[in-house]
Design an enzyme around this catalytic site. Structure first.
Site, PDB file in Angstrom:
ATOM      1  N   ASP A  41     -29.334 -39.286  30.972  1.00 16.77           N
ATOM      2  CA  ASP A  41     -28.296 -40.272  30.847  1.00 16.77           C
ATOM      3  C   ASP A  41     -26.993 -39.915  29.858  1.00 16.77           C
ATOM      4  O   ASP A  41     -26.211 -40.871  29.416  1.00 16.77           O
ATOM      5  CB  ASP A  41     -29.007 -41.510  30.385  1.00 16.77           C
ATOM      6  CG  ASP A  41     -29.614 -41.240  28.983  1.00 16.77           C
ATOM      7  OD1 ASP A  41     -29.485 -40.090  28.173  1.00 16.77           O
ATOM      8  OD2 ASP A  41     -30.208 -42.135  28.179  1.00 16.77           O
ATOM      9  N   GLN A 101      -5.343 -42.716  14.425  1.00 12.29           N
ATOM     10  CA  GLN A 101      -5.351 -43.963  13.874  1.00 12.29           C
ATOM     11  C   GLN A 101      -5.897 -44.108  12.363  1.00 12.29           C
ATOM     12  O   GLN A 101      -7.093 -44.423  12.242  1.00 12.29           O
ATOM     13  CB  GLN A 101      -6.432 -45.076  14.786  1.00 12.29           C
ATOM     14  CG  GLN A 101      -5.701 -45.433  16.028  1.00 12.29           C
ATOM     15  CD  GLN A 101      -6.344 -46.463  16.758  1.00 12.29           C
ATOM     16  OE1 GLN A 101      -6.967 -45.973  17.725  1.00 12.29           O
ATOM     17  NE2 GLN A 101      -6.526 -47.641  16.398  1.00 12.29           N
ATOM     18  N   HIS A 134      -4.297 -35.264  10.575  1.00 10.47           N
ATOM     19  CA  HIS A 134      -3.289 -35.795  10.955  1.00 10.47           C
ATOM     20  C   HIS A 134      -2.330 -36.494   9.949  1.00 10.47           C
ATOM     21  O   HIS A 134      -1.068 -36.223   9.907  1.00 10.47           O
ATOM     22  CB  HIS A 134      -3.477 -36.956  11.962  1.00 10.47           C
ATOM     23  CG  HIS A 134      -2.111 -37.457  12.743  1.00 10.47           C
ATOM     24  ND1 HIS A 134      -1.529 -36.928  13.431  1.00 10.47           N
ATOM     25  CD2 HIS A 134      -1.713 -38.668  12.887  1.00 10.47           C
ATOM     26  CE1 HIS A 134      -0.506 -37.026  14.042  1.00 10.47           C
ATOM     27  NE2 HIS A 134      -0.733 -38.758  13.497  1.00 10.47           N
ATOM     28  N   LYS A 196      12.725 -39.037  16.270  1.00  5.00           N
ATOM     29  CA  LYS A 196      11.947 -39.548  17.376  1.00  5.00           C
ATOM     30  C   LYS A 196      11.592 -41.145  17.252  1.00  5.00           C
ATOM     31  O   LYS A 196      10.975 -41.207  16.153  1.00  5.00           O
ATOM     32  CB  LYS A 196      10.739 -38.779  17.788  1.00  5.00           C
ATOM     33  CG  LYS A 196      10.015 -38.989  18.746  1.00  5.00           C
ATOM     34  CD  LYS A 196       8.829 -38.005  19.085  1.00  5.00           C
ATOM     35  CE  LYS A 196       7.632 -38.161  18.160  1.00  5.00           C
ATOM     36  NZ  LYS A 196       6.381 -37.265  18.513  1.00  5.00           N
ATOM     37  N   ARG A 198       9.163 -43.759  18.632  1.00  2.00           N
ATOM     38  CA  ARG A 198       7.884 -44.081  19.425  1.00  2.00           C
ATOM     39  C   ARG A 198       7.898 -45.563  19.621  1.00  2.00           C
ATOM     40  O   ARG A 198       8.207 -46.513  18.984  1.00  2.00           O
ATOM     41  CB  ARG A 198       6.673 -43.535  18.735  1.00  2.00           C
ATOM     42  CG  ARG A 198       6.172 -42.379  19.305  1.00  2.00           C
ATOM     43  CD  ARG A 198       4.724 -42.190  18.663  1.00  2.00           C
ATOM     44  NE  ARG A 198       4.474 -40.708  18.809  1.00  2.00           N
ATOM     45  CZ  ARG A 198       3.988 -40.072  19.800  1.00  2.00           C
ATOM     46  NH1 ARG A 198       3.944 -40.798  21.169  1.00  2.00           N
ATOM     47  NH2 ARG A 198       3.648 -38.771  19.754  1.00  2.00           N
ATOM     48  N   THR A 229      -0.062 -33.902  24.469  1.00  2.00           N
ATOM     49  CA  THR A 229       0.128 -33.637  25.926  1.00  2.00           C
ATOM     50  C   THR A 229       1.521 -32.864  26.121  1.00  2.00           C
ATOM     51  O   THR A 229       1.909 -32.386  27.328  1.00  2.00           O
ATOM     52  CB  THR A 229       0.834 -35.090  26.551  1.00  2.00           C
ATOM     53  OG1 THR A 229       2.069 -35.514  25.745  1.00  2.00           O
ATOM     54  CG2 THR A 229      -0.431 -36.244  26.419  1.00  2.00           C
ATOM     55  N   THR A 232       6.030 -34.072  23.095  1.00  4.56           N
ATOM     56  CA  THR A 232       6.977 -34.018  21.931  1.00  4.56           C
ATOM     57  C   THR A 232       7.796 -32.592  21.823  1.00  4.56           C
ATOM     58  O   THR A 232       9.218 -32.634  21.824  1.00  4.56           O
ATOM     59  CB  THR A 232       6.207 -34.215  20.701  1.00  4.56           C
ATOM     60  OG1 THR A 232       5.644 -35.336  20.715  1.00  4.56           O
ATOM     61  CG2 THR A 232       7.068 -34.085  19.236  1.00  4.56           C
TER      62      THR A 232
HETATM   63  C1  R5P Z   1       2.906 -36.832  16.238  1.00  4.79           C
HETATM   64  O1  R5P Z   1       2.665 -37.695  15.170  1.00  4.79           O
HETATM   65  C2  R5P Z   1       2.175 -35.627  15.952  1.00  4.79           C
HETATM   66  O2  R5P Z   1       2.556 -34.890  14.935  1.00  4.79           O
HETATM   67  C3  R5P Z   1       2.428 -34.750  17.203  1.00  4.79           C
HETATM   68  O3  R5P Z   1       4.035 -34.629  17.388  1.00  4.79           O
HETATM   69  C4  R5P Z   1       2.093 -35.477  18.531  1.00  4.79           C
HETATM   70  O4  R5P Z   1       0.584 -35.939  18.625  1.00  4.79           O
HETATM   71  C5  R5P Z   1       2.209 -34.535  19.834  1.00  4.79           C
HETATM   72  O5  R5P Z   1       1.797 -35.454  20.781  1.00  4.79           O
HETATM   73  P1  R5P Z   1       2.216 -34.817  22.505  1.00  4.79           P
HETATM   74  O6  R5P Z   1       2.241 -33.541  22.648  1.00  4.79           O
HETATM   75  O7  R5P Z   1       1.325 -35.740  23.191  1.00  4.79           O
HETATM   76  O8  R5P Z   1       3.489 -35.274  22.316  1.00  4.79           O
END
Ligand code: R5P
Length: 322
Positions: A41, A101, A134, A196, A198, A229, A232
């Site tokens: 499971d 987060q 982070h 940048k 967001r 991803t 950035t």
């Molecule tokens: C943002 O605060 C982090 O330092 C990275 O720039 C971010 O997590 C990169 O994410 P992605 O590759 O999806 O743009």
């Protein structure tokens, strides 16, 4: 005489066996056998197959993809070691999932970094070793000791081998200015910043980027804590090219490389992507332009210093010399 808590024991979860093996080789300490499996499971099962009573146990488990499974496995391993009466339980979490987060951006959100810190502590951890989390303030979410290792010197050493005339370092967003500034100082080249904006209501998205500085005719190095991803870093590389940059080198500590990341990196005007081994790079993500640097040597030295109760500060001071 060296003061120790029992013998040094290394245990690996399933999230980064290659890194655990490399640390084990560096320390010349075999991994303690464990049985880790899954019930039909989806529940995880873990059992330590040798005695750890009174021992100084280091569990190596980055909580990378699939994050929930690897986090739960780490908690179960910690619980098993605690119930087996280990002398001390140290968690080596080179990539700390759920760190993004770390505060509430919108009403009624959770603070997952604090939640995970609580879970880890309640499970029985006495100490945590992390790499480039982070945001630094997450260290304070723990009431147990946290040792925070930085990959910057390893990455800087790698780039120092290039002929750095006509190079600039570019911070891909305001959040990464501090680390990029340090890199530019180590390499002795100027710093340029990308601003940048967001859209905080959307996950993994941003709206608008702008270049603060000049990159025309320059080679560029970018460092970020993670590539998720690839959005950035790829948009940054495209912007830099548009402004006349020559070669673009990108680097990060944590190669999450989720969703479209590999395809984006492959197509992007990027010469090389330098990452570390906090997260394993599966065969299908091993494209030619990705270079992996190992953090096993510094993690092994960190574990040794903690186990022997000697100065970790000295180890890190040596490590920071580029
Ligand atoms: C943002 O605060 C982090 O330092 C990275 O720039 C971010 O997590 C990169 O994410 P992605 O590759 O999806 O743009």
């Amino acid at each position: 005489m060296i003061k120790t808590i029992g013998n040094l024991r290394l245990i690996s979860g399933t999230s980064n066996q290659a890194l655990a093996d490399a640390i084990s080789r560096k320390l010349n300490v075999s991994l303690t056998p464990v049985k880790i499996s899954k019930f039909i499971d989806g529940e995880s099962y873990a059992r330590i197959l040798e005695k750890v009573r009174g021992e100084d146990v280091f569990i190596i488990q980055p909580t990378c993809y699939p994050v929930n499974d690897h986090l739960m496995e780490l908690l179960i391993l910690t619980d098993a070691v605690r119930r087996a009466s280990a002398g001390r339980i140290n968690l080596v979490i080179p990539f700390f999932g759920y760190a993004r987060q770390d505060r509430k951006n919108l009403e009624r959100e959770a603070i997952t970094a604090k939640l995970v810190a609580n879970l880890i502590t309640v499970a029985g951890a006495n100490r945590v070793i992390i790499v480039d989390i982070h945001s630094d303030q997450i260290e304070g979410f723990f009431d147990i000791p946290v040792d925070h290792i930085r990959a910057l010197s390893r990455i800087a050493k790698y780039f120092k081998k290039l002929d750095l005339r006509d190079f600039v370092v570019v911070a891909p967003d305001e959040g990464s200015v501090k680390v990029n500034n340090k890199l530019s100082q180590i390499l002795g080249v100027p710093l340029v910043v990308i601003s940048k904006q967001r859209d905080k209501t959307k996950v993994d998205s941003f709206e608008h980027i702008m270049l603060l500085g000049d990159v025309k005719g320059k080679n560029v190095i970018i460092i970020d804590d993670e590539i998720n991803t690839g959005g950035t870093i790829v948009r940054a590389a495209e912007l830099l090219k548009k402004h006349g940059a020559k070669e673009v080198y990108v680097s990060c500590t944590h190669a999450i490389l989720a969703g479209p990341a590999i395809e984006r990196l492959e197509k992007a005007p990027i010469k090389e992507v330098v990452v570390t081994d906090t997260i394993p790079l599966p065969e299908e993500k091993r494209i030619g332009k990705i270079k992996v640097l190992s953090l096993a040597p510094i993690l092994a030295k960190t574990i040794k210093a903690i186990h022997e109760d000697t100065s970790l500060g000295k180890v890190l001071e040596e490590w920071r010399k580029v």
